[in-house]
Design an enzyme around this catalytic site. Structure first.
Site, PDB file in Angstrom:
ATOM      1  N   SER A  12      81.019 -41.148 -65.764  1.00 30.46           N
ATOM      2  CA  SER A  12      80.031 -42.211 -65.982  1.00 30.46           C
ATOM      3  C   SER A  12      80.393 -43.466 -65.172  1.00 30.46           C
ATOM      4  O   SER A  12      81.504 -43.993 -65.298  1.00 30.46           O
ATOM      5  CB  SER A  12      79.999 -42.537 -67.484  1.00 30.46           C
ATOM      6  OG  SER A  12      79.877 -43.910 -67.703  1.00 30.46           O
TER       7      SER A  12
HETATM    8  N1  LIG Z   1      74.158 -51.051 -70.971  1.00 30.19           N
HETATM    9  C1  LIG Z   1      75.271 -50.162 -71.183  1.00 30.19           C
HETATM   10  C2  LIG Z   1      74.893 -48.826 -70.599  1.00 30.19           C
HETATM   11  C3  LIG Z   1      76.006 -47.808 -70.630  1.00 30.19           C
HETATM   12  C4  LIG Z   1      75.429 -46.430 -70.442  1.00 30.19           C
HETATM   13  O1  LIG Z   1      74.385 -46.249 -69.820  1.00 30.19           O
HETATM   14  N2  LIG Z   1      76.137 -45.421 -70.971  1.00 30.19           N
HETATM   15  C5  LIG Z   1      75.629 -44.063 -70.987  1.00 30.19           C
HETATM   16  C6  LIG Z   1      76.598 -43.128 -70.268  1.00 30.19           C
HETATM   17  S1  LIG Z   1      76.694 -43.501 -68.563  1.00 30.19           S
HETATM   18  C7  LIG Z   1      75.528 -43.621 -72.437  1.00 30.19           C
HETATM   19  O2  LIG Z   1      76.402 -43.952 -73.218  1.00 30.19           O
HETATM   20  N3  LIG Z   1      74.495 -42.881 -72.781  1.00 30.19           N
HETATM   21  C8  LIG Z   1      74.344 -42.327 -74.098  1.00 30.19           C
HETATM   22  C9  LIG Z   1      73.334 -43.020 -74.950  1.00 30.19           C
HETATM   23  O3  LIG Z   1      72.739 -44.022 -74.480  1.00 30.19           O
HETATM   24  O4  LIG Z   1      73.131 -42.556 -76.065  1.00 30.19           O
HETATM   25  C10 LIG Z   1      76.529 -50.717 -70.514  1.00 30.19           C
HETATM   26  O5  LIG Z   1      76.387 -51.437 -69.492  1.00 30.19           O
HETATM   27  O6  LIG Z   1      77.634 -50.505 -71.001  1.00 30.19           O
END
Ligand SMILES: N[C@@H](CCC(=O)N[C@@H](CS)C(=O)NCC(=O)O)C(=O)O
Length: 214
Positions: A12
């Site tokens: 990620s």
């Molecule tokens: N806005 C968050 C986005 C992080 C993000 O997109 N994480 C994804 C993995 S790359 C995630 O956890 N997806 C699972 C979900 O949203 O349930 C950040 O900047 O930390």
């Protein structure tokens, strides 16, 4: 000091940014890899800690932090030996902040073309246009500049460079940031800035290679 725990998904890009910043400032992280992000982050215990159910999630002595840019600001503000990556001087810091907010938008635009592909769908050409527009903007931001905010590398450079590296998930998408001359020169500066950046990129490329061989 109790180790800081990072709930992490190896490839990620957001998680890679947190690991990179921790590495650059010399903070050890206890890595807790999630197997299934859509399940493991949604247990009642995790939802209590992080209602957004996202990785990365950082836990530091009872404090639970989400949102990569907030995590990066916290790590540098609390643990870095100096403030060069995230200045204390408000007039300098705001320059980093504005680029970090630009990065948030950039990453969302990139994700909007990558995510459909991961689910076997086509990307919307309008979203590809938006990414190209952001790259043109980034190229203009770098006109006559070595770094994105101020006279030295900051969190903003690392965040934007990691966001751009997400495009390596889909080499077929036809978007190559290095076609923009200022971006090309700046990216090579970021790559040469710290050995941890190269290690982080190498890890991504190795993981992508493994994923493609499956
Ligand atoms: N806005 C968050 C986005 C992080 C993000 O997109 N994480 C994804 C993995 S790359 C995630 O956890 N997806 C699972 C979900 O949203 O349930 C950040 O900047 O930390």
């Amino acid at each position: 000091m109790a180790p800081l725990t990072l709930h992490n998904l190896h490839v990620s890009p957001p998680c890679r940014l947190v690991r990179l910043i921790a590495g650059v400032i010399g903070v050890d992280l206890k890595i807790e890899d999630v197997k299934d992000v859509f399940k493991d982050m949604k247990t009642p215990e995790m939802l209590k800690k992080n209602p957004q159910h996202t990785v990365p999630t950082l836990e530091d002595n009872g404090l639970c932090i989400t949102e990569i840019r907030a995590i990066a600001m916290y790590l540098v503000s609390k643990y870095a030996k100096d403030d060069s990556l995230y200045p204390k001087d408000v007039n300098k810091r705001v320059l980093v902040d504005q680029r970090l907010f630009f990065d948030q938008d950039l990453y969302q635009r990139i994700a909007s073309i990558l995510l459909p592909k991961l689910h076997g769908k086509q990307s919307d050409p309008a979203n590809i246009e938006k990414v190209n527009d952001s790259l043109e903007t980034l190229n203009r931001m770098l006109d006559g500049k070595q770094w994105l905010a101020g006279d030295n590398i900051t969190l903003a450079d690392y965040a934007v460079a990691v966001s751009l590296s997400a495009l390596e998930f889909d080499p077929e998408c036809g978007i190559n940031p290095t076609n923009q001359p200022n971006i090309k020169l700046w990216l090579s500066r970021v790559e040469g800035s710290h050995a941890k950046y190269g290690d982080n990129l190498k890890e991504l490329r190795e993981a992508l290679q493994k994923m493609r061989q499956k």
